[in-house]
Design an enzyme around this catalytic site. Structure first.
Site, PDB file in Angstrom:
ATOM      1  CB  SER A  38      73.038 108.125  29.076  1.00  0.00           C
ATOM      2  OG  SER A  38      73.517 108.840  30.192  1.00  0.00           O
TER       3      SER A  38
ATOM      4  CD  GLU B  19      71.469 104.047  28.911  1.00  0.00           C
ATOM      5  OE1 GLU B  19      70.508 104.793  29.183  1.00  0.00           O
ATOM      6  OE2 GLU B  19      72.461 103.945  29.643  1.00  0.00           O
TER       7      GLU B  19
ATOM      8  NE  ARG C   9      71.021 102.241  32.622  1.00  0.00           N
ATOM      9  CZ  ARG C   9      71.334 102.066  33.903  1.00  0.00           C
ATOM     10  NH1 ARG C   9      70.888 101.004  34.567  1.00  0.00           N
ATOM     11  NH2 ARG C   9      72.056 102.949  34.548  1.00  0.00           N
TER      12      ARG C   9
END
Length: 312
Positions: free
Chosen positions: A227, A297, A176
């Site tokens: 998420s 995130e 990520r």
């Protein structure tokens, strides 16, 4: 109207894209929250965007937004210019086993088309609720797949509006996380991707199964960003949040999803401040109870409203 806004409006009048001034960002985020942006530009295509970028003063902040699905815009809004790719850069082509896709192509569309072309390994893209541009920027992934594992080349645009194709070796790619090794300021406008040969029928079936799994385990019928936190090594953020007793917790109109603890939903006319306070509370609680630091995130931009605890 600020002087630079008026000047930009005059200079951009001849372009094919659409410039919107003092535009509410809640219209463009999946959480449906966020204050006003000084300027939003909806380009007609890559060439048009390059011309627009060349008009911008060097000291104006630039924010690129796809579907707004991994983005929290604070309540006092965004200073500078937002580039909205939602309806632009939609090219999606196959030639010599290489897929070329624009940054505005949704990951769901990419997954379906690649599968229809008879290639494997694209189903995971259907689990990413955003555009390819955003997926490239954060190495988005789902169900064991990651964006940059498929990348051959990326096309980027710099502040001057110039574009060039670069190899993956120009980027430091992690979980990520994607950073330019040269630290240059640029944004993704397209990519060339490669997938293994496969069965169209098998690929479409894999996408259907993934979508069914999402519907059963994630609050896709509520406004969220997907998420919220990255998974820590060897564990899952959802598990840590749930065992910390936070599932279902509300702050204002924001709530930790009762269906999946790594989702925060806009349950009842939430403000961005409600969501951000809940994010911070989840982080501090998990750190206190389990000694694990959760890393968001979601990208947070803009300014908090004066008088809120986030403005200090």
């Amino acid at each position: 109207m600020l002087a630079w806004q008026q000047n930009l409006q005059q200079r951009a009048a001849a372009l094919r894209g659409r410039l919107l001034l003092d535009e509410p960002m809640a219209r463009y985020t999946s959480w449906a929250v966020g204050g006003v942006a000084d300027a939003v530009y909806r380009p007609a295509d890559t060439d048009d965007l390059g011309q627009f970028m060349a008009l911008l003063p060097s000291d104006i902040a630039i924010h690129w937004v796809g579907l707004g699905s991994n983005l929290l815009v604070r309540d006092a809004g965004v200073r500078g210019v937002v580039i909205l790719l939602k309806a632009a850069m939609q090219e999606l082509e196959l030639k010599d086993d290489v897929v070329t896709a624009g940054a505005g192509v949704t990951c769901a569309r990419l997954a379906r088309q690649v599968a229809n072309w008879g290639y494997a390994d694209s189903a995971f893209f259907a689990g990413i609720p955003g555009t390819l541009g955003g997926a490239l920027a954060m190495n988005a992934g789902a169900h064991g797949g990651e964006t940059w594992a498929q990348v051959i080349e990326v096309q980027v645009m710099d502040r001057s509006g110039s574009t060039e194709w670069l190899a993956p070796s120009e980027w430091q790619v992690g979980y990520r996380s994607v950073e330019s090794i040269s630290q240059r300021e640029c944004w993704f406008v397209a990519a060339r991707l490669q997938f293994a040969k496969g069965s169209a029928e098998a690929g479409i079936q894999a996408i259907r199964e993934l979508q069914a799994h999402r519907a059963a385990t994630q609050p896709i019928d509520q406004r969220s960003c997907g998420s919220v936190f990255r998974n820590p090594v060897g564990d899952h953020s959802a598990r840590l949040i749930e065992v910390s007793g936070l599932k279902g917790l509300r702050m204002g109109g924001a709530q930790v999803s009762e269906k999946h603890a790594n989702f925060i939903v806009n349950a009842d006319n939430a403000k961005a401040a409600d969501i951000e306070r809940l994010i911070n509370h989840v982080r501090s609680t998990v750190a206190e109870q389990h000694g694990v630091s959760l890393h968001p995130e979601v990208r947070i931009i803009g300014e908090a409203e004066s008088g809120s605890e986030l403005a200090s």
